[in-house]
Design an enzyme around this catalytic site. Structure first.
Site, short mmCIF file in Angstrom:
data_model
loop_
_atom_site.label_atom_id
_atom_site.label_comp_id
_atom_site.label_asym_id
_atom_site.label_seq_id
_atom_site.Cartn_x
_atom_site.Cartn_y
_atom_site.Cartn_z
N HIS A 16 -11.77 36.30 -5.56
CA HIS A 16 -11.52 36.66 -4.31
C HIS A 16 -12.50 36.67 -3.52
O HIS A 16 -12.66 37.66 -2.74
CB HIS A 16 -10.72 38.24 -4.47
N HIS B 17 -4.95 41.54 -3.19
CA HIS B 17 -5.39 40.39 -3.35
C HIS B 17 -5.62 39.83 -1.83
O HIS B 17 -4.68 40.12 -1.05
CB HIS B 17 -4.55 39.61 -4.33
C1 LIG Z 1 -7.77 30.80 -10.00
C2 LIG Z 1 -7.46 31.68 -8.73
C3 LIG Z 1 -6.57 32.83 -8.74
C4 LIG Z 1 -6.40 33.65 -7.77
N1 LIG Z 1 -5.18 34.42 -7.61
C5 LIG Z 1 -5.15 34.98 -6.40
C6 LIG Z 1 -3.56 35.74 -6.38
O1 LIG Z 1 -2.86 35.70 -7.13
N2 LIG Z 1 -3.39 36.40 -5.12
C7 LIG Z 1 -4.42 36.29 -4.17
O2 LIG Z 1 -4.11 36.88 -3.01
N3 LIG Z 1 -5.50 35.52 -4.25
C8 LIG Z 1 -5.69 34.86 -5.30
N4 LIG Z 1 -6.95 34.20 -5.29
C9 LIG Z 1 -7.72 33.94 -4.01
C10 LIG Z 1 -6.97 33.06 -3.03
O3 LIG Z 1 -6.40 32.31 -3.56
C11 LIG Z 1 -8.01 32.79 -1.99
O4 LIG Z 1 -8.84 33.61 -1.61
C12 LIG Z 1 -7.58 31.82 -0.72
O5 LIG Z 1 -6.72 30.93 -1.25
C13 LIG Z 1 -8.83 31.15 -0.29
O6 LIG Z 1 -8.30 30.45 1.07
P1 LIG Z 1 -9.37 29.68 1.73
O7 LIG Z 1 -8.72 29.04 3.22
O8 LIG Z 1 -10.40 30.66 2.17
O9 LIG Z 1 -10.07 28.68 0.93
P2 LIG Z 1 -9.36 27.60 -0.12
O10 LIG Z 1 -7.98 27.81 -0.21
O11 LIG Z 1 -9.98 27.65 -1.22
O12 LIG Z 1 -9.50 26.22 0.70
C14 LIG Z 1 -10.74 25.50 0.80
C15 LIG Z 1 -10.62 24.02 0.93
O13 LIG Z 1 -11.62 23.54 1.37
C16 LIG Z 1 -12.05 22.20 0.47
N5 LIG Z 1 -13.34 22.16 0.87
C17 LIG Z 1 -14.45 22.89 0.20
N6 LIG Z 1 -15.73 22.18 0.60
C18 LIG Z 1 -15.26 21.04 1.24
C19 LIG Z 1 -16.18 20.05 1.96
N7 LIG Z 1 -17.48 20.20 1.76
N8 LIG Z 1 -15.52 19.10 2.59
C20 LIG Z 1 -14.11 19.13 2.41
N9 LIG Z 1 -13.44 20.01 1.84
C21 LIG Z 1 -13.93 21.14 1.25
C22 LIG Z 1 -11.62 22.80 -0.83
O14 LIG Z 1 -11.34 21.75 -1.67
C23 LIG Z 1 -10.49 23.50 -0.51
O15 LIG Z 1 -9.11 22.74 -0.51
C24 LIG Z 1 -7.18 33.37 -6.48
C25 LIG Z 1 -8.06 32.32 -6.32
C26 LIG Z 1 -8.32 31.39 -7.47
C27 LIG Z 1 -9.29 30.45 -7.33
#
Ligand SMILES: Cc1cc2nc3c(=O)[nH]c(=O)nc-3n(C[C@H](O)[C@H](O)[C@H](O)COP(=O)(O)OP(=O)(O)OC[C@H]3O[C@@H](n4cnc5c(N)ncnc54)[C@H](O)[C@@H]3O)c2cc1C
Ligand SMILES: *[C@@H]1O[C@H](CO)[C@@H](O)[C@H](O)[C@H]1NC(C)=O
Ligand SMILES: *[C@@H]1O[C@H](CO)[C@@H](O)[C@H](O)[C@H]1NC(C)=O
Ligand SMILES: *[C@@H]1O[C@H](CO)[C@@H](O)[C@H](O)[C@H]1NC(C)=O
Ligand SMILES: *[C@@H]1O[C@H](CO)[C@@H](O)[C@H](O)[C@H]1NC(C)=O
Ligand SMILES: *[C@@H]1O[C@H](CO)[C@@H](O)[C@H](O)[C@H]1NC(C)=O
Ligand SMILES: *[C@@H]1O[C@H](CO)[C@@H](O)[C@H](O)[C@H]1NC(C)=O
Ligand SMILES: *[C@@H]1O[C@H](CO)[C@@H](O)[C@H](O)[C@H]1NC(C)=O
Ligand SMILES: *[C@@H]1O[C@H](CO)[C@@H](O)[C@H](O)[C@H]1NC(C)=O
Length: 605
Positions: A540, A583
């Site tokens: 997280h 979460h």
């Molecule tokens: C295994 C796991 C289990 C989890 N379980 C839960 C849960 O049950 N409930 C909950 O609330 N949260 C959970 N989380 C946390 C939650 O999923 C994340 O906090 C949330 O999805 C993050 O959203 P975001 O938009 O910040 O990033 P992300 O959804 O990670 O998106 C970032 C995107 O940017 C892309 N990216 C990164 N760098 C680059 C670059 N240089 N160029 C192009 N693309 C790039 C990545 O590939 C990715 O697709 C979990 C996370 C994980 C990994």
């Protein structure tokens, strides 16, 4: 040739004639868009889908990872297979941390989604918004009442759509429909099937109601207590930001281009605007040595690369601590020492209990003892998306507080207020662990303990100027006595729960690793030994490009624009100044919906 290649892609990857999904930057027709979104993850897909609602707005999304419809895509769809997605999979970044001094110097894995949908496509589906206090503190720290609970509730509802559990049971006593959305993109429901532990959990909330009161719906803003777990699934399948937002937009709109298997390598300074450096262009590439391509945003670039990726791209662009950047040979363009700092993450440790071998848990399927059962379950899921595979594995979650007079709080209470949690307990009807090798047979139940308002702070920093080299990730777990004290308290609390009368005769024994600390007279020191050995991340991370109302602090302002720059906004987990005491996924969708409205408003679109 290029056009032929492209037509094949449209048919095989998207299955539509409208959407444009590209796998190579040289395939794109255009180099200029109104907006460029970096990262087709949780938040990025919300921004891309909301902005392209206006057909005159052209958006390019650049995603490093792979398509979610190719190899092993069933692992992304089947709720019970969620744990397969992050580990050694084509859908993960395969990061590890620095040696964690709070964990006996262990190096631990640090999963992040590397696929359309980002971490929403690979996570464990849990859907929790947070407490009223959590969001009211955001509003205060960011200096903008739009982040307050009372305003955010409309964005939470806008993002979601309540659907009924896949087994068709009546869910009226499992949630409060009044607090949920009914026509948003993300599908959510309580568990796909009932489990053998459900009536016992409910009975324990009755018998020990003082410590573990039943809470009908933690997504009401009142998170405290134990209640039914809500998960991002509908119709028996996972709902990710790709299935919910991106794919529907791709298959119905001409103004959206999505480029996968391509990394943003840096933002390029293109001039200055009102005396601050302007970044209108984005450089991308597919490997360390491949050709670089440049795309330009007429309006702005939105970084949605996540709490690891977004600060990494800012630093690669020279936006960070000049002294740290110069160590890896990067010239500073904008000094901001807070980029990559303030990493906050939730530590998790599990506990498992042994049951008689005739108990109906998911173990025969998940531990591999019953391949024929797995074949049958897959056939059923394929036929009509029902059965055990439509379950995320557990049906209950609780958010709780340590008592106000506890010595753990001697230096003050770090939560956002009395409605926020210090720790979480959740239960699984099967063996679950992030740190122990799974057994090959037997029946189990498990519970997890999470410190939900940790006070330790870590960081993301660069190890190299090469954008294809992993950044240095240091969650700095258990840097504070408070965090350790809460985890000890959470373990004792979970033991009071599982030693209650409803569990008599159901549990045979604690799992061998747990046995030394399961006795009533076990010492704090023994529990701490267990914690340091078995704690991992629940994945997280937030806070690495934090929003702040203070001009000299944080990375983004109340509109999530990067301070002292022009043309860059950050919309993802990195902008959270604190972790909500739950979460974070639902909160990230909510803040992305708010940000999409802020962007539309800023440009009158
Ligand atoms: C295994 C796991 C289990 C989890 N379980 C839960 C849960 O049950 N409930 C909950 O609330 N949260 C959970 N989380 C946390 C939650 O999923 C994340 O906090 C949330 O999805 C993050 O959203 P975001 O938009 O910040 O990033 P992300 O959804 O990670 O998106 C970032 C995107 O940017 C892309 N990216 C990164 N760098 C680059 C670059 N240089 N160029 C192009 N693309 C790039 C990545 O590939 C990715 O697709 C979990 C996370 C994980 C990994
Ligand atoms: C690509 O460019 C060609 C020539 O400029 C144009 O005819 C075509 O419509 C463009 N295709 C898309 C999908 O934008
Ligand atoms: C992570 O490892 C898996 C399995 O080896 C691989 O398929 C995937 O491409 C790797 N991820 C990255 C970002 O390299
Ligand atoms: C789904 O299929 C299974 C057998 O494959 C069957 O037992 C079950 O009744 C079906 N459920 C629905 C809702 O159609
Ligand atoms: C806290 O208060 C409870 C009663 O409300 C009491 O039983 C307990 O001993 C107190 N704990 C401490 C550490 O003072
Ligand atoms: C369950 O079965 C396994 C495999 O036969 C055996 O090793 C184990 O001892 C059994 N557990 C119990 C509690 O009987
Ligand atoms: C940083 O890079 C060096 C040299 O490539 C490598 O040995 C080291 O393990 C890296 N550090 C981290 C924390 O990844
Ligand atoms: C805990 O109690 C058990 C008996 O219930 C005893 O055998 C054991 O020595 C005690 N351990 C400690 C650390 O006091
Ligand atoms: C932005 O620039 C101003 C003026 O140089 C400076 O005082 C301030 O600290 C900077 N803000 C951040 C967050 O670095």
């Amino acid at each position: 040739m290029a056009r032929l290649h492209r037509t094949i892609l449209l048919c095989t990857l998207v299955g539509s004639t409208l959407g444009s999904l590209y796998t190579d930057p040289s395939q794109l027709n255009s180099t200029t868009y109104d907006f460029i979104v970096v990262g087709a993850g949780t938040a990025g897909n919300v921004i891309a889908a909301r902005l392209t609602e206006n057909p005159s707005v052209r958006v390019l999304v650049v995603e490093a990872g792979v398509s979610d419809t190719g190899f092993r895509s069933q692992d992304l769809q089947i709720p019970l297979f969620a744990p397969r997605c992050p580990i050694n999979s084509p859908f993960d970044w395969n990061y590890t941390t620095t040696p964690q001094k709070g964990l006996n110097n262990q190096v631990i894995t640090y999963a992040r989604g590397y696929v359309l949908g980002g971490s929403s496509a690979t996570n464990l589906l849990t859907w929790t918004r947070g407490s009223r206090d959590d969001y009211n503190r955001f509003a205060e720290v960011i200096g903008d009442s739009s982040y307050s609970w009372n305003n955010m509730i409309k964005y939470f509802k806008k993002s979601e759509q309540w659907v009924h559990p896949r087994d068709g049971r009546d869910d009226s006593d499992e949630h409060n429909p009044a607090v949920h959305g009914t026509n948003g993109p993300v599908l959510l429901s309580t568990g796909g099937v009932r489990t053998v532990m459900d009536t016992r959990v409910l009975a324990t909330t009755q018998q020990l109601s003082e410590e573990f009161p039943f809470n009908l719906d933690a997504n009401s803003g009142d998170i405290l207590g134990v209640g039914w777990l809500q998960s991002t699934m509908g119709g028996g399948s996972r709902s990710s930001s790709s299935t919910a937002y991106l794919r529907p937009a791709l298959s119905s709109r001409k103004n959206l281009d999505v480029l996968i298997q391509t990394r943003a390598t840096k933002l390029i300074k293109t001039g200055s605007s009102n005396g601050v450096p302007q970044f209108r262009s984005l450089e991308v590439g597919q490997t360390t040595s491949s050709k670089r391509f440049t795309f330009t945003a007429r309006k702005e670039t939105v970084l949605s690369a996540g709490a690891v990726g977004s600060p990494q791209i800012l630093m690669l662009s020279g936006i960070g601590d000049p002294a740290e950047l110069s160590k890896v040979g990067i010239k500073s363009t904008v000094s901001n020492p807070d980029v990559g700092k303030n990493l906050i993450d939730h530590p998790i440790v599990g506990a498992q209990y042994i049951l008689p071998n005739d108990t109906a848990t998911v173990d025969p399927i998940t531990l591999g003892e019953d391949p024929a059962g797995l074949t049958d379950a897959l056939a059923q899921w394929t036929a009509n998306k029902t059965g055990i595979l439509s379950s995320a594995g557990g049906n209950f979650i609780g958010f709780l507080r340590v008592p106000g007079n506890s010595t753990i709080l001697k230096d003050g209470d770090p939560t956002a207020g009395p409605g926020s949690s210090h720790y979480e307990l959740a239960w699984q009807a099967g063996f679950a662990s992030s740190s122990q090798p799974p057994p090959t047979s037997g029946r189990y139940i498990s519970n997890i303990h999470v410190v939900t308002t940790p006070t330790s702070r870590g960081s993301i920093s660069l190890n190299s100027s090469n954008p294809f080299t992993s950044p240095i990730i240091d969650p700095n777990f258990f840097d504070t006595d408070y965090d350790l004290g809460v985890m000890v308290y959470a373990i004792r609390s979970a033991q009071r729960f599982i030693k209650a009368q409803p569990w008599n005769g159901f549990i045979l024994a604690p799992y061998p690793d747990l046995a030394p600390i399961f006795a009533d007279n076990s010492t704090d020191a023994d529990i701490i030994t267990y914690i340091r050995k078995f704690t991992r991340t629940i994945h997280h991370p937030v806070g690495t490009a934090a929003a702040s109302k203070d001009k000299g602090k944080g990375v983004v302002d109340a509109n999530l624009l990067v301070k002292n720059t022009s043309g860059i906004r950050v919309v993802d987990a990195s902008v959270f100044p604190f972790l909500p005491s739950v979460h974070p996924l639902a909160g990230i969708y909510g803040i992305a919906e708010l940000a999409a409205d802020k962007i539309k408003h800023a440009y009158g679109i």
